[in-house]
Scaffold this active site. Structure first.
Site, PDB file in Angstrom:
ATOM      1  N   ASP A 142       6.196   1.508   0.529  1.00 27.84           N
ATOM      2  CA  ASP A 142       4.812   0.769   1.056  1.00 27.84           C
ATOM      3  C   ASP A 142       4.647   0.776   2.546  1.00 27.84           C
ATOM      4  OD1 ASP A 142       2.590  -0.829   0.960  1.00 27.84           O
ATOM      5  OD2 ASP A 142       3.543  -2.646   0.779  1.00 27.84           O
TER       6      ASP A 142
ATOM      7  N   GLU B 220       1.926   3.983   6.151  1.00 26.97           N
ATOM      8  CA  GLU B 220       0.644   4.756   6.646  1.00 26.97           C
ATOM      9  C   GLU B 220       0.931   5.406   8.084  1.00 26.97           C
ATOM     10  OE1 GLU B 220       0.410   1.818   5.458  1.00 26.97           O
ATOM     11  OE2 GLU B 220      -0.196   2.569   3.162  1.00 26.97           O
TER      12      GLU B 220
ATOM     13  N   ASP C 257      -4.393  -2.190  -1.677  1.00 28.41           N
ATOM     14  CA  ASP C 257      -4.792  -3.622  -1.866  1.00 28.41           C
ATOM     15  C   ASP C 257      -6.148  -3.607  -2.237  1.00 28.41           C
ATOM     16  OD1 ASP C 257      -2.335  -4.202  -1.443  1.00 28.41           O
ATOM     17  OD2 ASP C 257      -2.511  -4.830   0.840  1.00 28.41           O
TER      18      ASP C 257
HETATM   19  C1  GLC Z   1       1.394  -4.575   0.712  1.00 29.45           C
HETATM   20  C2  GLC Z   1       1.051  -3.889  -0.490  1.00 29.45           C
HETATM   21  C3  GLC Z   1       1.323  -4.726  -1.706  1.00 29.45           C
HETATM   22  C4  GLC Z   1       2.506  -5.640  -1.433  1.00 29.45           C
HETATM   23  C5  GLC Z   1       2.397  -6.410  -0.176  1.00 29.45           C
HETATM   24  C6  GLC Z   1       4.084  -7.000  -0.011  1.00 29.45           C
HETATM   25  O1  GLC Z   1       0.163  -5.368   1.009  1.00 29.45           O
HETATM   26  O2  GLC Z   1       0.113  -2.969  -0.717  1.00 29.45           O
HETATM   27  O3  GLC Z   1       1.172  -4.054  -2.730  1.00 29.45           O
HETATM   28  O4  GLC Z   1       2.755  -6.671  -2.715  1.00 29.45           O
HETATM   29  O5  GLC Z   1       2.505  -5.381   0.824  1.00 29.45           O
HETATM   30  O6  GLC Z   1       4.830  -5.947  -0.005  1.00 29.45           O
END
Ligand code: GLC
Length: 822
Positions: free
Chosen positions: A412, A415, A501
């Site tokens: 995650d 980007e 998200d």
């Molecule tokens: C980001 C991710 C989400 C995750 C969060 C905490 O918002 O997109 O899926 O739960 O971070 O890690």
């Protein structure tokens, strides 16, 4: 450059004169053609304002490069698969109009006057055209191209985008961005500068391999013009021939690679939340699945499993015995996936930080020092994944997880995402502010720095490569499984993708279908959205509807944000629990069908979740169809996406369409309005379908596919389905440990023949029975089976009301033939 011949020179002079009279069409364009030089890897054509290089990759793929400089940069790509076809010389002929280039499937011409390109198929049909005032340009040094947009051409792909299925009339930016999105937001987390154009059943694709930020204007500024412009680098595109959309996607797969066969468990249902904060919460959710017999294969651990959000660590208080917990879950048939963000906490003594620092593994700031930002752990540095040694190091760090028995990795914030250093520490904050200027980052060795603008969109791809190869080294007998938020073409060689998200709104539920369909058209075949929506919480009705849709996402996971109430099959009362169990059961029953398509996707790049036009490219009514889709080639899924819906409008293309598990059928083409209740998930089956089904189970490896039910949906033409099986976890299938079984149905005068043929492969499934179920059969006079030693009478049952024929047959045979005589 090679010499221009005299004829060419005369033509250039004549052209220059004409252009001077007409006025230059495109000031930043290529200008007049100069000389042509054929090289071993393509033809280079010199123009007044730049160079164009045209190469043949294979008969159906032409590569075009252009630069405003006097030489091309070293050939570089983040996207290309190692086994992608290499650029070769292309047959070129000079004519008065320009240079004609051709392959066995394609013919193109680049104009002498201004370098505009036209590409035709070998029958002379014009596929791609640039208008006179269009073509290649270098506006302020930025590479771009303007193409004509025929009024009846439709545009798909572009990776992960909100909005309609057909992108005509839209403008999209390619720049990986952490974006808690609204229904029209752009850009998002992934950047795929690729599209598929479709016009009256004929398709072609374009992949612009340029990782800089770029903008696609698909007729938004001018309805007749398609334009593309990148912030830097060269113009570098691949023209991908069809003739149909499937062939385009297959050719794209040859260039950027395909999603490898996942472990079987990754095709099951997965449960996640931000976060199951301690061991008890994890045990609790896992036990609910088993207690209520709702199938589930994976539990995810979000950031709270870590010690102060430090990657490659566990919080000892909340998770005192991770190995014990994971072992316990494993016994119940669960796999565990943990989140790994790229930001490494700046903390003296933290081994990951110390190692990175000591070896110069972190990305630098162009003004000196390491690049710093703030993410969940506080201040962090980011690994410089452009360096191969950093990818190796990162991969090797995963030993920490594999030693604990962890099965998959969730990447995650890649980007990249984060906030400015002076923003207060975040962990539990939802939407912190304070933008980071990522362009201050530089990559690579100090003496040959690479600007972040070039690397940004590919950062997550490089991270996934390191992670995938690391996992493969650590556990060579297991297929690695990774899920990522950010990506660039080629990401599918290493990772599955989820769409970040989203929100618990009906609008998001609706937009997810075209979004995932376009990701699939872009070669990302293992994709999914957070079921139920990440931000905010769904109503019971919305969750049920989302799960009905979500069981047909290749990557099938419920996830929700911090502070949200429970979002899982158990949180919305008994009615939703039953609906959840039924649809997740359905996903598991369909595993033999689905897994066969995963195998197919790994070979062809064709998605499992398919826009209708992919199966019916000749039917223009399917071109905008974004509220239903095909699951593989035979199942039509029409999920309900509107609140309190009492009916669902469904378009059935030509042919006969059975209702799932029924002989009742409708003849297409036809628009139908199906009445629906909350528990209804409209599912149709295309005639000729042969669908193998597994028994109901709690997790994918709980039971072998025994008995195997094979459903036949009769058609008046012969059809076959190839069932693919293997051990579901290792790479042994690559050395022959798989089994392909071909099932066929064929109408014959006054009867029907059903057959099974064991195909290639040496995998031996368990000894099992086969239940054959035939929908749409007439009343049989007799049924005979031949296992190879002659015909014998077969026992069967026939339900005249339901027009369904059932019989059991032996499976441990090389094959069989069954004759049903009417
Ligand atoms: C980001 C991710 C989400 C995750 C969060 C905490 O918002 O997109 O899926 O739960 O971070 O890690």
């Amino acid at each position: 450059m090679g010499n221009c011949n005299s004829k060419l020179r005369a033509a250039i002079l004549a052209g220059l004169l004409l252009a001077a009279l007409a006025g230059a069409a495109n000031a930043s364009g290529l200008g007049k053609m100069g000389c042509l030089n054929q090289g071993a890897d393509g033809a280079i054509i010199k123009f007044e304002n730049g160079l164009v290089k045209i190469s043949q990759m294979e008969d159906g793929i032409i590569r075009v490069r252009a630069t405003s400089k006097d030489k091309f940069e070293a050939d570089q790509s983040f996207a290309l698969a190692p086994d992608a076809p290499k650029p070769k010389a292309i047959k070129v002929t000079e004519t008065e109009d320009g240079v004609v280039f051709e392959t066995a499937l394609l013919k193109g011409v680049i104009s002498r006057d201004n370098g505009i390109i036209k590409i035709y198929d070998r029958s002379g049909k014009l596929l791609l055209e640039e208008p006179k005032e269009g073509g290649i340009s270098f506006d302020s040094g930025k590479p771009g191209v303007v193409r004509s947009m025929p009024g009846d051409e439709h545009y798909y792909g572009f990776g992960e985008k909100t909005g309609p299925l057909d992108k005509r009339g839209t403008r999209m930016t390619m720049w990986n961005l952490d974006n808690v999105y609204t229904v029209n937001a752009d850009p998002l987390y992934q950047s795929h500068p690729y599209y598929l154009a479709l016009r009256k059943g004929i398709a072609y694709g374009i992949f612009l391999d340029n990782s800089y930020k770029s903008v696609f204007d698909v007729g938004a500024a001018d309805p007749q013009k398609f334009s593309y412009q990148a912030d830097g680098g060269e113009l570098n595109y691949y023209f991908l021939y069809g003739p149909g959309p499937k062939e385009v996607i297959e050719r794209y797969g040859m260039v950027v690679g395909r999603y490898p066969l996942p472990p079987l468990w990754a095709t099951g249902y997965m449960q996640c939340r931000y976060s199951y904060r301690d061991e008890e919460k994890v045990r609790d959710i896992a036990s609910k699945f088993r207690k209520e017999s709702v199938p589930c294969d994976v539990i995810f651990l979000d950031i709270h499993y870590m010690d102060h959000y430090k990657v490659f660590s566990f919080d000892k208080k909340a998770f005192p015995d991770p190995a014990g917990l994971i072992g316990e879950l494993e016994k119940q048939g669960f796999k565990v996936i943990v989140i790994v963000d790229p930001g490494v906490k700046i903390e003296k003594g933290y081994p990951v930080y110390e190692q990175g620092l000591a070896n110069d593994y972190f990305a630098r700031n162009k003004n000196g020092g390491n690049f710093e930002a703030r993410v969940w752990p506080g201040d962090v540095y980011f690994p410089d994944f452009l360096k191969p040694e950093v990818r190796d190091w990162w991969g090797s760090l995963h030993k920490f997880y594999t030693d604990l028995g962890i099965d998959g990795i969730w990447n995650d914030m890649n980007e990249l995402a984060g906030w400015k250093k002076d923003v207060r520490p975040l962990p539990d904050l939802m939407v912190p502010s304070g933008k980071v200027n990522w362009l201050d980052m530089v990559h690579g060795p100090k003496d040959a720095p690479v600007e972040h603008a070039r690397v940004h969109n590919a950062y997550a791809l490089l991270e996934a490569e390191g992670t995938y190869n690391g996992l493969k080294k650590l556990k060579p007998d297991e297929r690695p499984f990774i899920i990522t938020r950010a990506g660039y073409p080629g990401i599918q060689r290493f990772s599955s993708v989820w769409t970040g998200d989203n929100s618990a709104t009906w609008g998001h539920l609706q937009l997810t279908i075209p979004m995932l369909l376009n990701l699939g058209v872009s070669g990302v075949t293992m994709d999914g959205a957070d079921i139920g929506g990440f931000v905010s919480n769904p109503t019971p009705e919305m969750y049920a509807r989302w799960l009905q849709q979500g069981v047909f996402y290749p990557f099938c996971r419920t996830h929700t944000a911090i502070y949200m109430p429970g979002q899982d099959p158990f949180s919305y009362g008994p009615e939703v629990l039953k609906i959840s169990r039924d649809v997740i059961d359905l996903r598991y029953r369909l595993l033999p069908y689905t897994y066969s398509y995963f195998k197919n996707a790994s070979e062809t790049g064709l998605p499992l979740m398919r826009p209708m036009f992919l199966e019916f490219p000749g039917d223009e009514k399917t071109y905008q169809e974004a509220s239903q889709f095909m699951w593989g080639g035979y199942l039509l899924v029409a999920p309900v996406t509107r609140e309190k819906a009492r009916s669902k409008e469904i378009y059935l293309p030509a042919g006969k369409w059975y209702k799932f598990e029924s002989a009742s059928a409708l003849q297409g083409p036809k628009q139908v309005s199906e009445p629906v209740e909350l528990e209804t998930l409209p599912l149709f089956v295309r005639e000729g379908a042969i669908i193998p089904l597994a028994p109901i189970m709690n997790y994918t490896s709980e039971k072998p596919w025994s008995p195997l039910t094979v459903q036949f949906y009769l058609s008046d033409k012969k059809s076959c389905f190839s069932l693919y099986e293997d051990d579901g976890r290792s790479f042994d299938y690559l050395s022959g440990a798989y089994l392909k079984t071909e099932f066929c149905q064929e109408p014959v005068p006054r009867g029907l023949v059903l057959s099974k043929k064991d195909g290639s492969g040496k995998f031996q499934p368990v000894s099992r029975d086969l239940n054959l179920k035939v929908f749409g059969a007439g009343k049989p006079e007799s049924v005979q089976v031949n296992y190879g030693a002659g015909w014998e009478k077969a026992a069967y049952s026939f339900d005249p009301q339901a027009r369904t024929l059932e019989l059991g047959v032996k499976d441990q045979v090389k094959g069989f033939e069954i004759k049903v005589n009417y």
